[in-house]
Design an enzyme around this catalytic site. Structure first.
Site, mmCIF file in Angstrom:
data_model
loop_
_atom_site.group_PDB
_atom_site.id
_atom_site.type_symbol
_atom_site.label_atom_id
_atom_site.label_comp_id
_atom_site.label_asym_id
_atom_site.label_seq_id
_atom_site.Cartn_x
_atom_site.Cartn_y
_atom_site.Cartn_z
ATOM 1 C CG ASP A 47 2.517 -10.028 42.622
ATOM 2 O OD1 ASP A 47 2.996 -10.933 43.315
ATOM 3 O OD2 ASP A 47 2.400 -8.846 43.005
ATOM 4 C CG ASP A 60 1.103 -11.494 46.239
ATOM 5 O OD1 ASP A 60 2.150 -12.137 46.384
ATOM 6 O OD2 ASP A 60 1.093 -10.284 45.933
#
Length: 346
Positions: free
Chosen positions: A210, A253
């Site tokens: 992430d 993301d």
């Protein structure tokens, strides 16, 4: 060649149908009528000219945007109508500035009447012209499709070629369905096909990756920069994975990398450290220099897509542990460990 012609005619029909020129001219006509109404109200009620001036400015602002063509539709008559309207507006400007003078308002209304009539004719003209052109294109398309049908019946080989083309197109569509459009990596749907072919379990390490503070990048630099950041991470993942490791974008993301084999844990640890370092280097000399990753790693046995989902859930939790512990790090979690284990990846 006939297929190309059909596609061209179809595009032209869509283009002609998608733009309503008659509405554009009718809209100008409506604005002129509203200007006339404002003048009439000012004459009858004896008020100020602010409303009239505003309506005049609205019509004046539309003059330069009145189109004389759109795609294959040519309307040379619109040039004359546009010029005449502009001249009319210039001529009545001093008249509406002094509506209290007898005759000025009546004269302005008469001049605008001619503009209304001209745009009424123009609206009807372009509507007929657009309809005729669309019908012509449809007739041409129909004739071309008839010719294509005859050609297919005469040459069966073309049919076989088309079957091959359709098969390849289906393959491309299947690939597109499991490919992330932004990064070109496999998407979450692709994970369902990442189990072992036999269903037999193998040792694997799964890393959820992430981007830290990604929302700030979007908020401060814009979504285009955010997309660029994600593509840079995808390039790093492609560079740091090979046949024994596969990467995908989960969404937003978040990315995932799966390492298989008896030494999956060691590979995951070393590769994730390399990914983190390469990502920082890829962001150097950019607007988001200093961007970091939080990585959660889970180790276990996988044989089906359900096993992958289970490991991914554990790794996701580990990734959030990493964020709580200060970001720019990774946490390993597995049933082989009693508690999370921090790894230096910052």
């Amino acid at each position: 060649m006939t297929s190309i012609e059909i596609q061209r005619y179809q595009r032209e029909i869509v283009e002609i149908s998608n733009y309503n020129l008659s509405y554009v001219y009718a809209r100008t006509q409506i604005e002129v009528l509203r200007l006339q109404k404002a003048i009439s109200v000012a004459l009858l009620e004896g008020g100020g000219t602010n409303a009239v001036t505003l309506r005049w400015a609205i019509v004046k602002g539309r003059v330069s945007s009145i189109p004389t063509s759109y795609g294959p539709i040519d309307v040379p008559e619109a040039t004359s109508a546009r010029n005449n309207l502009d001249e009319t507006l210039v001529a009545i400007e001093p008249l509406i500035a002094s509506l209290q003078t007898p005759g000025n308002g009546v004269e302005a209304l008469k001049r605008l009447d001619r503009a209304v009539e001209e745009f009424t004719r123009l609206t009807a003209l372009v509507n007929v012209r657009q309809s005729n052109l669309s019908q012509h294109e449809q007739d041409t398309l129909s004739a071309t499709m008839t010719r294509l049908s005859a050609t297919i019946m005469l040459f069966c080989g073309i049919g076989l070629t088309l079957l091959v083309v359709v098969f390849r197109q289906k393959q491309r569509l299947r690939l597109a369905a499991v490919t992330d459009v932004l990064t070109g990596l496999p998407n979450r749907a692709a994970l369902e096909t990442w189990g072992t072919a036999s269903g037999k379990s193998v040792t694997a390490a799964l890393a959820v990756i992430d981007v830290d503070r990604f929302k700030q990048v979007n908020d401060q630099l814009g979504h285009a920069k955010g997309d660029d950041l994600l593509r840079r991470l995808a390039d790093v993942l492609r560079d740091k994975t090979d046949e024994d490791a596969r990467a995908a974008r989960l969404g937003g993301d978040e990315f995932v990398v799966i390492f298989k084999g008896a030494d999956a844990w060691k590979k995951a640890q070393s590769r994730c450290e390399a990914i983190s370092g390469a990502f920082r280097k890829a962001c150097e000399d950019t607007d988001f220099a200093g961007a970091t990753l939080s990585i959660g790693i889970s180790v276990g046995e996988i044989g089906t897509s359900e096993d992958i989902e289970a490991l991914m859930s554990q790794a996701d939790g580990a990734m959030y542990d990493a964020k709580r512990e200060g970001r720019s790090s990774s946490v390993a979690r597995s049933d082989r460990f009693d508690r999370p284990r921090q790894l230096a990846c910052g």
